[in-house]
Design a protein around this motif. Structure first.
Motif, mmCIF file in Angstrom:
data_model
loop_
_atom_site.group_PDB
_atom_site.id
_atom_site.type_symbol
_atom_site.label_atom_id
_atom_site.label_comp_id
_atom_site.label_asym_id
_atom_site.label_seq_id
_atom_site.Cartn_x
_atom_site.Cartn_y
_atom_site.Cartn_z
ATOM 1 N N PRO A 284 0.830 -1.215 0.000
ATOM 2 C CA PRO A 284 0.000 0.000 0.000
ATOM 3 C C PRO A 284 0.864 1.265 0.000
ATOM 4 O O PRO A 284 1.942 1.302 0.580
ATOM 5 C CB PRO A 284 -0.800 -0.115 1.306
ATOM 6 N N HIS A 285 0.366 2.286 -0.670
ATOM 7 C CA HIS A 285 1.154 3.502 -0.881
ATOM 8 C C HIS A 285 1.109 4.328 0.394
ATOM 9 O O HIS A 285 0.214 5.132 0.598
ATOM 10 C CB HIS A 285 0.550 4.277 -2.059
ATOM 11 N N VAL A 286 2.053 4.151 1.278
ATOM 12 C CA VAL A 286 1.993 4.851 2.568
ATOM 13 C C VAL A 286 2.867 6.088 2.602
ATOM 14 O O VAL A 286 2.737 6.917 3.485
ATOM 15 C CB VAL A 286 2.398 3.917 3.740
ATOM 16 N N THR A 287 3.807 6.188 1.660
ATOM 17 C CA THR A 287 4.671 7.358 1.689
ATOM 18 C C THR A 287 5.041 7.750 0.269
ATOM 19 O O THR A 287 4.988 6.942 -0.646
ATOM 20 C CB THR A 287 5.941 7.084 2.504
ATOM 21 N N ASN A 288 5.411 9.014 0.100
ATOM 22 C CA ASN A 288 5.811 9.465 -1.224
ATOM 23 C C ASN A 288 7.292 9.318 -1.456
ATOM 24 O O ASN A 288 7.778 9.548 -2.549
ATOM 25 C CB ASN A 288 5.427 10.945 -1.420
ATOM 26 N N ASN A 289 8.023 8.913 -0.415
ATOM 27 C CA ASN A 289 9.467 8.765 -0.532
ATOM 28 C C ASN A 289 9.768 7.523 -1.359
ATOM 29 O O ASN A 289 9.412 6.407 -1.000
ATOM 30 C CB ASN A 289 10.051 8.616 0.879
ATOM 31 N N VAL A 290 10.428 7.742 -2.530
ATOM 32 C CA VAL A 290 10.631 6.623 -3.468
ATOM 33 C C VAL A 290 11.468 5.525 -2.841
ATOM 34 O O VAL A 290 11.168 4.335 -2.956
ATOM 35 C CB VAL A 290 11.286 7.148 -4.766
ATOM 36 N N ALA A 292 11.921 4.771 0.335
ATOM 37 C CA ALA A 292 11.200 4.021 1.373
ATOM 38 C C ALA A 292 10.201 3.076 0.747
ATOM 39 O O ALA A 292 10.068 1.922 1.178
ATOM 40 C CB ALA A 292 10.511 4.989 2.321
ATOM 41 N N MET A 293 9.502 3.549 -0.285
ATOM 42 C CA MET A 293 8.529 2.678 -0.945
ATOM 43 C C MET A 293 9.215 1.466 -1.531
ATOM 44 O O MET A 293 8.731 0.343 -1.432
ATOM 45 C CB MET A 293 7.793 3.439 -2.061
ATOM 46 N N ASN A 294 10.379 1.703 -2.154
ATOM 47 C CA ASN A 294 11.090 0.572 -2.732
ATOM 48 C C ASN A 294 11.493 -0.439 -1.685
ATOM 49 O O ASN A 294 11.407 -1.648 -1.892
ATOM 50 C CB ASN A 294 12.326 1.066 -3.506
ATOM 51 N N VAL A 295 11.938 0.088 -0.536
ATOM 52 C CA VAL A 295 12.349 -0.840 0.525
ATOM 53 C C VAL A 295 11.163 -1.668 0.986
ATOM 54 O O VAL A 295 11.243 -2.889 1.162
ATOM 55 C CB VAL A 295 12.983 -0.059 1.695
ATOM 56 N N LEU A 296 10.005 -0.971 1.175
ATOM 57 C CA LEU A 296 8.825 -1.716 1.625
ATOM 58 C C LEU A 296 8.395 -2.751 0.593
ATOM 59 O O LEU A 296 7.991 -3.867 0.937
ATOM 60 C CB LEU A 296 7.680 -0.741 1.896
ATOM 61 N N GLN A 297 8.497 -2.363 -0.674
ATOM 62 C CA GLN A 297 8.109 -3.328 -1.714
ATOM 63 C C GLN A 297 9.068 -4.508 -1.732
ATOM 64 O O GLN A 297 8.664 -5.662 -1.928
ATOM 65 C CB GLN A 297 8.090 -2.652 -3.080
ATOM 66 N N LEU A 298 10.350 -4.217 -1.510
ATOM 67 C CA LEU A 298 11.339 -5.291 -1.465
ATOM 68 C C LEU A 298 10.998 -6.280 -0.356
ATOM 69 O O LEU A 298 11.020 -7.496 -0.535
ATOM 70 C CB LEU A 298 12.728 -4.682 -1.240
ATOM 71 N N ILE A 299 10.648 -5.695 0.811
ATOM 72 C CA ILE A 299 10.302 -6.576 1.935
ATOM 73 C C ILE A 299 9.062 -7.392 1.605
ATOM 74 O O ILE A 299 8.999 -8.601 1.874
ATOM 75 C CB ILE A 299 10.082 -5.745 3.209
ATOM 76 N N SER A 300 8.083 -6.756 1.003
ATOM 77 C CA SER A 300 6.850 -7.468 0.675
ATOM 78 C C SER A 300 7.134 -8.636 -0.263
ATOM 79 O O SER A 300 6.670 -9.761 -0.051
ATOM 80 C CB SER A 300 5.862 -6.485 0.037
ATOM 81 N N PHE A 301 7.931 -8.372 -1.291
ATOM 82 C CA PHE A 301 8.267 -9.436 -2.244
ATOM 83 C C PHE A 301 8.976 -10.579 -1.538
ATOM 84 O O PHE A 301 8.625 -11.758 -1.699
ATOM 85 C CB PHE A 301 9.162 -8.845 -3.338
ATOM 86 N N ASN A 302 9.969 -10.225 -0.724
ATOM 87 C CA ASN A 302 10.753 -11.272 -0.086
ATOM 88 C C ASN A 302 9.936 -12.093 0.879
ATOM 89 O O ASN A 302 10.096 -13.303 0.969
ATOM 90 C CB ASN A 302 11.965 -10.667 0.632
ATOM 91 N N VAL A 303 9.029 -11.412 1.614
ATOM 92 C CA VAL A 303 8.209 -12.177 2.555
ATOM 93 C C VAL A 303 7.385 -13.214 1.819
ATOM 94 O O VAL A 303 7.317 -14.383 2.208
ATOM 95 C CB VAL A 303 7.309 -11.224 3.372
ATOM 96 N N LYS A 304 6.783 -12.802 0.713
ATOM 97 C CA LYS A 304 5.956 -13.766 -0.018
ATOM 98 C C LYS A 304 6.796 -14.897 -0.572
ATOM 99 O O LYS A 304 6.427 -16.077 -0.478
ATOM 100 C CB LYS A 304 5.216 -13.058 -1.154
#
Lengths: 396, 372, 169
Positions: A284-290, A292-304
């Motif tokens: 989910p888009h929680v911040t506009n910081n590119v 930070a978003m990338n890091v969160l997406q990285l974590i999401s991918f890895n968790v799955k």
């Protein structure tokens, strides 16, 4: 990745007179090295440790816990041990082929990392045939395994190699057919576009989009397990029959190549399923910081992906092995027809609802939750009935 | 199109292989995956135990009997003891008989656990083996308290058993049995009715009842073909007449009658029956001595006798010839695994190589028993 | 049926080819003519009263002057047992195989051949089973002397006690 590089060049990070092609080439080179040496190979090693720990806990044992905290450095020790071993090549073996085979299998393991979508901008090469590239390149293992089986000059290795080749080639078909539903729903083969076609919430994943993709996801997962020579399809390395199948005559680091490729394939299997069916890196888009978003997406991918890797290990520890003729029966008599039905069903679905049917997503998601609840209830029932002491602490 | 030229491969499933059934060798003639014939080659574990008996005397042979079948050492001990007692007309005290039965039935559970665990591992499931070994460890601990050894027990003597049950052992044994029954159910839920497992075992290696009798198969192998024959019930010996238990037989519920699945299920059910016998024995055990008075230089009268006991692997026949001196003239052990190996060559035609492993595992072949 | 009754029945049928019936405790047995063993075995297998469908144990015993082959027969139908014996000369013990009646004899006769040297005529696969194929001698015989070495592996181990006793250098 390309846009990132162009932005960096335009902002003058590499100097005023930098030639864009040279800079792009060097950056890609460095990033590839980072991905392969920093992610792919260590992952293949770490998953060997993780597999042994997961297995051991399932088998009421402890697993490696001496070398490093919780035995975490066991894989390094195993790697060093394997590399230091004597490099034995049988006398009668076909030397050039014998030496070439591990490289081919490693190649099949290494190449898919080029299209691995870690996050919205962390992808080495966003090809517009991404998923097709991934599945076709993983099929290079067939050549390597056959070569290993033949060149070992050993009848048992030959049997293992032929079994493996037959298995991988057969299970390519349900796997490929199960990718089509998703491709039809998004109209593109590119990894990033497929992910962008899904949402971050489970009901927007392709897994729950319609019953056909649900079944297709399961078929893809099982076929990918079969392609990776994992139990219940690990006949080529059937330990109790063939010692190590096609890799019997290999020792030392050549043997390590085969098994690193198998362990690393777990991640690739997980990545394919995550990209296609579980929404990839969507968050989910929680911040506009590119960043930070990338890091969160990285974590999401890895968790799955790591969850799917855990499920692969879990399945390997639990299920027995199928026989070769039963394996072929399952593939050709059951999976291929079901995959065709999925494809046709999804085609009809896309024709009727070209923009997707959100309601079906909610229904399927609810069904998925119900399945998970039933599963957990059964687990608790069996735990209670056996009156065993259960230790939930994995670090015991 | 002209016919394809195919060749038959001769493979060697050598004495070293990652199966836990011991040192066995098979020369397999195979056409691809399908076998034409699997010729067993035994003798790698031949230790001339029968000839050693002629040198060490009656009492001295008892530890050697453990090694005839180290997984079922209590039964071999009991067989030797009973052969000498029958020849010399010695009667074992009641408490000694009960101790023998208790030790033997615990050994039967341990042996069957090892057998089904190894079978599951050969089929590819690694977890049931560790669970079975975990349960077996607890039995080993119990028996270690009883007689000091965990594998080759040397617990029985001619005329009874060596030591009485230690204080507190009965309670521990009963606690273990309480723990064991639901574990067997959990084990069943894990592997026994698993679809992949059933598919691997059903209708593989079918043995008809007529063949089983002709080839002298015994024990669970025979009962899986539907023949209700258990020496404990039909030629009762020791304290078995005092106990009520059932004899599970195969019924061909998952495939043909007499296939590998039947043999597997018979073993699982036998473990449950052994637990029932143990509860009765531990409840009813009388008091008294455990060892009859037998001379140190034991000299049975000249003659011969044959004893059959129901070991973990089936009817084990002991044939003892004595010439009146302190050393036996001839000892012959006819074990269940010996006969089972004899039938493998016949059954292997048409099976796949993966099925050969299943067949050997389901017949519960233990190499030291074959070769002695 | 009691073992003695079974042996009586066989004696009634075969007359003097049953050489003697010994009523010894605990197991009575009958000694039969070696040339008649197949006939007697087949009769005991097929006769509905006896129905000995299982050769439970077949062993060879080496007495100093003869070799005996002992057959323990068992019937699953009637649940009774009987013991037959044949006496063979030690020099060249030959007897016909009963493999065609009871298949379990296949491996048991191979073992008797291997360990005692009894030749079974008509056997489908007469070769050694427990000892290696190129072993010389029959180990279970009472006069068997172990060869000094086998393929370069010595079977004699020097005992230090003996060395201390002797006075040689």
């Amino acid at each position: 990745m390309q846009t990132l590089i162009q932005n960096l060049i335009a902002s003058g990070a590499f100097g005023k007179n930098a030639s864009p092609d040279l800079v792009a080439a060097i950056v890609i080179f460095v990033m590839s090295a980072v991905v392969f040496l920093g992610v792919a190979f260590p992952f293949a090693g770490i998953v060997s440790w993780a597999e042994r720990r997961v297995w051991a806990r399932i088998q009421s044992r402890v697993g490696p816990n001496r070398v490093g905290p919780q035995g975490f450095l066991q894989w390094l020790a195993d790697g060093v041990k394997n590399v230091c071993k004597e490099d034995i090549i049988p006398d009668e073996a076909d030397s050039p082929l014998f030496k070439l085979a591990p490289y081919l299998v490693m190649l099949a393991f290494t190449l898919p990392w080029a299209v691995m979508p870690f996050s919205s901008s962390l992808i080495l090469a966003d090809m517009n045939v991404g998923i097709l590239y991934m599945t076709s390149v993983t099929a290079l293992t067939v050549v390597g395994v056959l070569m290993a089986g033949w060149a070992s000059n050993d009848k048992w290795s030959l049997i293992g190699g032929i079994r493996s080749a037959a298995q991988i080639v057969s299970y390519e078909i349900p796997a490929g057919l199960s990718i089509f539903p998703v491709v039809m729903m998004t109209g593109t083969l590119s990894m990033q576009n497929i992910i962008r076609g899904q949402g971050w919430a489970p009901q927007h994943w392709f897994l729950f989009a319609n019953p056909f993709t649900f079944v297709a996801a399961n078929i893809l997962y099982i076929s990918a397990l079969a392609e990776g020579n994992r139990t219940p399809f690990d006949l080529p390395e059937a330990e109790s029959e063939l010692v190590a199948g096609f890799a019997t005559e290999y020792s030392g680091w050549r043997y390590l190549c085969f098994f690193m490729a198998e362990w690393g394939n777990l991640f690739i299997i997980g990545a394919i399923i995550t990209t296609l069916f579980l929404g990839g890196w969507q968050f989910p888009h929680v911040t506009n910081n590119v960043v930070a978003m990338n890091v969160l997406q990285l974590i999401s991918f890895n968790v799955k992906v790591l969850f799917l890797v855990f499920v692969s290990m879990w399945i390997r520890a639990t299920l027995p092995r199928v026989r070769i003729d039963q394996l072929m029966t399952v593939c050709w008599k059951y999976f291929v027809p079901i995959a065709f039905v999925n494809m046709i069903g999804t085609a009809v679905w896309v024709a009727i609802w070209p923009d997707g049917n959100a309601a079906m997503g909610y229904v399927m998601f609810a069904g998925g939750i119900a399945l998970a609840v039933v599963f957990i209830q059964r687990v608790i029932y069996y735990l209670k009935r056996s009156r065993m002491e259960v230790y939930f602490n994995p670090t015991i | 199109m002209s016919t394809l030229h195919t060749e038959e491969m001769t493979l060697n499933m050598g004495p070293q292989h990652p199966s836990t059934h011991g040192v066995l060798r098979f020369v397999v003639r195979a056409d691809g995956e399908v076998m034409r014939e699997a010729i067993p080659d035994v003798g790698y574990l031949h230790r001339s135990i029968e000839k050693i008996a002629e040198k060490v005397g009656y009492h001295g042979f008892m530890p050697y009997t453990d090694r005839v079948d180290y997984v079922c050492a209590m039964f071999t001990n009991q067989g030797w003891g009973m052969a000498c007692e029958k020849l010399a007309g010695i009667e074992v005290p009641r408490r000694g008989e009960y101790c023998r039965v208790i030790a033997a039935e615990f050994n039967r559970i341990a042996s069957h656990l090892l057998s089904v665990g190894a079978m599951a591992m050969d089929i590819g499931a690694v977890t049931p083996f560790t669970h079975a070994i975990r349960e077996r460890e607890m039995i080993n601990d119990l028996i270690e308290e009883l007689c000091g050894a965990r594998l080759t027990f040397n617990y029985m003597r001619i005329g009874g058993v060596a030591w009485d049950l230690p204080p507190g052992w009965r309670e521990k044994a009963l606690a273990y049995l309480d723990h064991f029954d639901p574990i067997l159910e959990e084990y069943n839920a894990l592997i026994s009715w698993n679809k992949i497992y059933v598919e691997r075992l059903a209708s593989v290696g079918v043995i008809t009842p007529a063949d089983a009798i002709n080839y002298n198969l015994v024990g669970p192998n025979l009962r899986a073909c539907g023949i209700k024959w258990d020496i404990r019930k039909d030629i009762p010996y020791s304290a078995y007449p005092d106990f009520e238990f059932e004899v599970p037989i195969g019924a061909g519920d998952w495939g043909k009658l007499g296939d590998s699945m039947d043999r597997y299920v018979v073993r699982i059910r036998e473990m449950a029956q052994s637990a029932i016998i143990l509860r009765q024995a531990l409840a009813k055990i009388p008091s008294g001595p455990v060892l009859a008075k037998v001379a140190r230089n034991f000299k049975p009268p000249a003659g011969e006798c044959q004893i059959r006991i129901e070991s973990g692997r089936g009817d084990m026949g002991w044939y003892l010839v004595s010439d009146g001196t302190g050393y036996p003239w001839r000892v012959h052990v006819r074990t269940g695994s010996f006969a089972a190996m004899g039938i493998i060559q016949k059954l292997s035609a048409g099976l796949m190589i993966a099925d050969l492993v299943t067949l050997i595992a389901s017949l519960d072949v233990i190499a030291p028993e074959i070769d002695r | 049926m009691e073992p003695l009754q079974i042996l009586e029945r066989v004696k009634n049928r075969f007359g003097d080819r049953v050489l003697e019936t010994v009523d010894k405790k605990p197991d009575p047995f009958s000694v039969v003519d070696p040339r008649a063993i197949v006939e007697i075995g087949r009769f005991m297998n097929e006769d509905p009263e006896l129905a000995m469908d299982c050769l439970s144990n077949q062993s060879g015993v080496d007495y100093k002057d003869r070799i005996e082959v002992v057959y323990h027969l068992f019937s699953y139908k009637h649940r009774h047992t009987a013991v037959l014996k044949v006496k063979l000369p030690r020099e060249n013990p030959v007897i016909e195989t009963v493999e065609n009646i009871w298949k379990s004899a296949n491996w048991m006769e191979r073992e008797i051949f291997d360990l005692l040297g009894v030749n079974f005529e008509g056997h489908s696969d007469m070769r050694r089973i427990l000892m290696p194929e190129d072993w010389i001698g029959h180990p279970l015989r009472k006069d068997f002397v172990e060869p000094a070495e086998y393929h370069g592996i010595s079977t004699v181990r020097e005992s230090p006690i003996i060395r201390l006793d002797t006075k040689k250098k």
